[in-house]
Design a protein around this motif. Structure first.
Motif, PDB file in Angstrom:
ATOM      1  N   ARG A 170       0.476  -1.105   0.402  1.00 50.98           N
ATOM      2  CA  ARG A 170       0.288   0.408  -0.088  1.00 50.98           C
ATOM      3  C   ARG A 170       0.795   0.947   0.156  1.00 50.98           C
ATOM      4  NH1 ARG A 170      -3.239   3.525  -1.061  1.00 50.98           N
ATOM      5  NH2 ARG A 170      -5.167   3.773  -0.639  1.00 50.98           N
ATOM      6  N   SER A 171       2.188   1.386   0.594  1.00 51.33           N
ATOM      7  CA  SER A 171       3.003   2.475   1.138  1.00 51.33           C
ATOM      8  C   SER A 171       3.644   2.883  -0.839  1.00 51.33           C
ATOM      9  CB  SER A 171       4.239   1.740   1.909  1.00 51.33           C
ATOM     10  OG  SER A 171       5.022   3.402   1.626  1.00 51.33           O
ATOM     11  N   LEU A 172       4.100   1.522  -0.748  1.00 51.45           N
ATOM     12  CA  LEU A 172       4.814   1.486  -2.424  1.00 51.45           C
ATOM     13  C   LEU A 172       4.182   1.847  -3.599  1.00 51.45           C
ATOM     14  CD1 LEU A 172       7.343   0.572  -4.407  1.00 51.45           C
ATOM     15  CD2 LEU A 172       6.500  -1.245  -4.872  1.00 51.45           C
ATOM     16  N   LEU A 173       2.360   1.858  -3.371  1.00 46.67           N
ATOM     17  CA  LEU A 173       1.909   1.742  -4.251  1.00 46.67           C
ATOM     18  C   LEU A 173       1.051   3.401  -4.065  1.00 46.67           C
ATOM     19  CD1 LEU A 173      -0.422  -0.908  -5.246  1.00 46.67           C
ATOM     20  CD2 LEU A 173       1.454  -0.265  -6.719  1.00 46.67           C
ATOM     21  N   GLN A 174       1.710   3.781  -3.250  1.00 47.55           N
ATOM     22  CA  GLN A 174       0.318   5.474  -2.910  1.00 47.55           C
ATOM     23  C   GLN A 174       1.185   6.729  -4.329  1.00 47.55           C
ATOM     24  OE1 GLN A 174      -1.806   5.595  -0.591  1.00 47.55           O
ATOM     25  NE2 GLN A 174      -1.956   7.478  -1.377  1.00 47.55           N
ATOM     26  N   GLU A 175       2.532   6.761  -4.626  1.00 45.44           N
ATOM     27  CA  GLU A 175       2.857   7.319  -5.608  1.00 45.44           C
ATOM     28  C   GLU A 175       2.049   7.078  -7.123  1.00 45.44           C
ATOM     29  OE1 GLU A 175       7.269   8.353  -7.771  1.00 45.44           O
ATOM     30  OE2 GLU A 175       7.290   7.370  -5.908  1.00 45.44           O
ATOM     31  N   TYR A 176       1.874   6.052  -6.680  1.00 44.91           N
ATOM     32  CA  TYR A 176       1.508   5.445  -8.279  1.00 44.91           C
ATOM     33  C   TYR A 176      -0.416   5.327  -8.352  1.00 44.91           C
ATOM     34  CZ  TYR A 176       6.537   4.401  -9.000  1.00 44.91           C
ATOM     35  OH  TYR A 176       7.520   4.359  -8.977  1.00 44.91           O
ATOM     36  N   ILE A 177      -0.679   5.937  -7.314  1.00 43.54           N
ATOM     37  CA  ILE A 177      -2.238   5.473  -7.799  1.00 43.54           C
ATOM     38  C   ILE A 177      -3.559   5.706  -8.476  1.00 43.54           C
ATOM     39  CG2 ILE A 177      -4.686   6.231  -6.170  1.00 43.54           C
ATOM     40  CD1 ILE A 177      -3.141   5.198  -3.697  1.00 43.54           C
ATOM     41  N   PRO A 178      -2.640   7.263  -8.834  1.00 44.90           N
ATOM     42  CA  PRO A 178      -3.030   7.565 -10.253  1.00 44.90           C
ATOM     43  C   PRO A 178      -2.696   7.340 -11.579  1.00 44.90           C
ATOM     44  CG  PRO A 178      -1.983   9.614  -8.917  1.00 44.90           C
ATOM     45  CD  PRO A 178      -1.924   8.380  -8.231  1.00 44.90           C
ATOM     46  N   GLN A 179      -2.374   6.395 -11.586  1.00 43.25           N
ATOM     47  CA  GLN A 179      -1.990   5.709 -13.056  1.00 43.25           C
ATOM     48  C   GLN A 179      -2.437   4.271 -12.605  1.00 43.25           C
ATOM     49  OE1 GLN A 179       2.373   6.215 -12.704  1.00 43.25           O
ATOM     50  NE2 GLN A 179       2.202   5.393 -13.907  1.00 43.25           N
ATOM     51  N   ILE A 180      -3.071   3.678 -11.578  1.00 46.93           N
ATOM     52  CA  ILE A 180      -3.779   2.591 -12.016  1.00 46.93           C
ATOM     53  C   ILE A 180      -4.622   2.423 -12.616  1.00 46.93           C
ATOM     54  CG2 ILE A 180      -4.214   0.037 -10.236  1.00 46.93           C
ATOM     55  CD1 ILE A 180      -2.156   1.716  -7.938  1.00 46.93           C
ATOM     56  N   SER A 181      -5.246   1.273 -13.643  1.00 47.86           N
ATOM     57  CA  SER A 181      -6.673   1.813 -14.118  1.00 47.86           C
ATOM     58  C   SER A 181      -6.915   0.007 -13.968  1.00 47.86           C
ATOM     59  CB  SER A 181      -6.066   1.950 -15.579  1.00 47.86           C
ATOM     60  OG  SER A 181      -5.487   1.260 -16.123  1.00 47.86           O
ATOM     61  N   SER A 182      -6.140  -0.958 -13.980  1.00 53.47           N
ATOM     62  CA  SER A 182      -6.853  -2.233 -13.442  1.00 53.47           C
ATOM     63  C   SER A 182      -5.756  -3.080 -12.442  1.00 53.47           C
ATOM     64  CB  SER A 182      -6.306  -3.171 -14.989  1.00 53.47           C
ATOM     65  OG  SER A 182      -7.119  -4.483 -14.520  1.00 53.47           O
ATOM     66  N   LEU A 183      -6.971  -3.315 -11.864  1.00 54.64           N
ATOM     67  CA  LEU A 183      -6.169  -4.128 -10.439  1.00 54.64           C
ATOM     68  C   LEU A 183      -6.497  -5.367 -10.339  1.00 54.64           C
ATOM     69  CD1 LEU A 183      -3.828  -3.845  -8.124  1.00 54.64           C
ATOM     70  CD2 LEU A 183      -5.833  -3.033  -6.841  1.00 54.64           C
ATOM     71  N   ARG A 184      -5.369  -6.438 -10.357  1.00 51.22           N
ATOM     72  CA  ARG A 184      -5.935  -7.811  -9.829  1.00 51.22           C
ATOM     73  C   ARG A 184      -5.351  -8.538  -8.561  1.00 51.22           C
ATOM     74  NH1 ARG A 184      -5.326 -12.877 -14.084  1.00 51.22           N
ATOM     75  NH2 ARG A 184      -3.561 -12.637 -12.783  1.00 51.22           N
ATOM     76  N   ILE A 185      -6.359  -8.616  -6.871  1.00 48.50           N
ATOM     77  CA  ILE A 185      -5.922  -8.949  -5.898  1.00 48.50           C
ATOM     78  C   ILE A 185      -5.919  -9.997  -5.743  1.00 48.50           C
ATOM     79  CG2 ILE A 185      -6.305  -8.055  -3.889  1.00 48.50           C
ATOM     80  CD1 ILE A 185      -7.036  -5.677  -4.217  1.00 48.50           C
TER      81      ILE A 185
END
Length: 406
Positions: A170-185
């Protein structure tokens, strides 16, 4: 020369001349010399032949290497734009995006200096990534961060495997949140939810469940969904009506496409209520008949896919088509439904007055020729697709087997 008797004797008497003796000796020497010279000539000829062989082999090697060198030089002359497009075709399939030094794009950075420069500076190569959140997360985090930086602000398609604490990802992805259009968890074994309410660029979310969610972390992750989310796929989540009641209406209100696994058809009207903008839905699971009939009309749904459990539905009395009305429905695709609720579905079509264009009875959906003929009469323009085993009733077959055992 005197002998012991005082007589003089000639040493050459009865002896061949010295020249003759030398001549006799010379003959074998000449023969030996000729043999040696012949042997040396053979050796020279052998060396010369082998030398010619080596020269020919060298020429063949040089000639065989000419084409690859020409090809290599052709590659070097390719414009960066064309080489970049070729690199795109080297990427692995979307479902296999775990980084590896023997696959693109990482592989492309180790071929030569120019390829590395082209690959590293081509953001489209770095827009897909699978991250593994386990006990070694912090050892790989720097690599993940470097990969994501190369994406250059383009939309990201990410897969996150959850095997431990999710605070690091969650901390690493914080910077890239505006770019994430597709996510598979992919939830295996985690110790907390993964909240995504602030993922405003997220348009498609897929959740797979492979372990036992003891504290319902997955459900908590779904409580508040991003405002721009349009596609939600949960093929491994088995949700009932009670669990769906816990979700906020606003969290699901903007969904247009949904794939969901349900326990009991009572959950389906709740889905329609939660998702008023839904245009396509795929429902899997155990289709227990409706217990609490609550009529609902949904005006936007156009595609309905029902994939059930043929052995669970014995009598075909589902109750589902008695409570729903879908005036814009155009596609119905059914599989593993067992005995098809013909009369119930026919009444649904007449009540909905929908422009149904395609009706598919897939594997293990049992209908009769007469029933299918009624649909063709009711909707003359209907495209009806029937699987080869649609007329086969396994329960009738099992009854015949039981009678044969008596």
């Amino acid at each position: 020369m005197r002998n012991n008797n005082g007589q003089t004797s000639d040493s050459n008497i009865n002896s061949p001349p010295v020249s003759a003796t030398i001549g006799e000796v010379q003959k074998p020497l000449d023969a030996i010399t000729m043999c040696e010279e012949s042997g040396l000539e053979n050796v020279r000829n052998g060396v010369s032949y082998r030398q010619r062989q080596l020269v020919e082999e060298k020429a063949n090697i040089v000639q065989s290497n000419a084409s690859p060198r020409q090809f290599s030089s052709s590659i070097w002359r390719l414009p960066t734009e064309i080489l970049s497009e070729i690199f795109l075709y080297c990427l692995p399939v979307p479902d296999d995006v775990l980084p590896s030094p023997i696959r693109a794009p990482v592989l492309l950075t180790g071929i030569c200096r120019r390829w590395r420069e082209v690959a590293v500076n081509f953001p489209s190569l770095w827009c897909t990534l699978q991250l593994v959140a386990d006990d070694d997360w912090y050892r790989r985090a720097r690599f993940y961060d470097s990969w994501l930086k190369r994406s250059g602000g383009l939309p990201l398609s990410l897969t996150l495997e959850c095997l431990s604490d999710l605070s690091g990802p969650r901390s690493l992805l914080q910077e890239y949140i505006p770019q994430i259009s597709s996510l598979r968890i992919e939830f295996f074994d985690c110790n907390g939810p993964f909240m995504m309410e602030d993922f405003h660029a997220l348009e498609e979310l897929t959740i797979n469940k492979y372990g036992f969610d003891r504290k319902q972390y997955i459900n908590r992750s779904l409580l508040k969904l991003p405002v721009n989310l349009r596609r939600l796929n949960m093929p491994d989540m088995l949700l009932n009506r009670r669990q769906l009641n816990s979700f906020s209406d606003s969290a699901w209100a903007r969904l247009t496409h949904l794939e969901i696994n349900i326990q009991g058809l009572d959950a389906f009207p709740r889905i329609l209520y939660l998702c008023p903008e839904l245009s396509s839905v795929t429902v899997l699971g155990i289709f227990d008949p409706i217990q609490t009939p609550e009529p609902i009309t949904h005006t936007n749904l156009q595609s309905l896919r029902l994939y059930g459990d043929a052995f669970h539905n014995q009598d075909g009395d589902l109750g589902l088509f008695q409570v729903i009305t879908l005036p814009n429905l155009r596609v119905v695709d059914t599989r593993q439904m067992g005995k098809w609720p013909h009369e119930e579905f026919k009444e649904f079509l007449m009540r909905s007055k929908c422009p149904l264009e395609s009706l598919t009875f897939g594997s293990a959906v049992w209908t009769t020729d007469e029933q299918r003929a009624e649909y063709a009469t009711l909707l003359p323009s209907l495209e009806l697709t029937v699987d080869s085993d649609s007329s086969f009733d396994i329960y009738e077959f099992l009854q015949l087997e039981d009678l044969g055992d008596l």
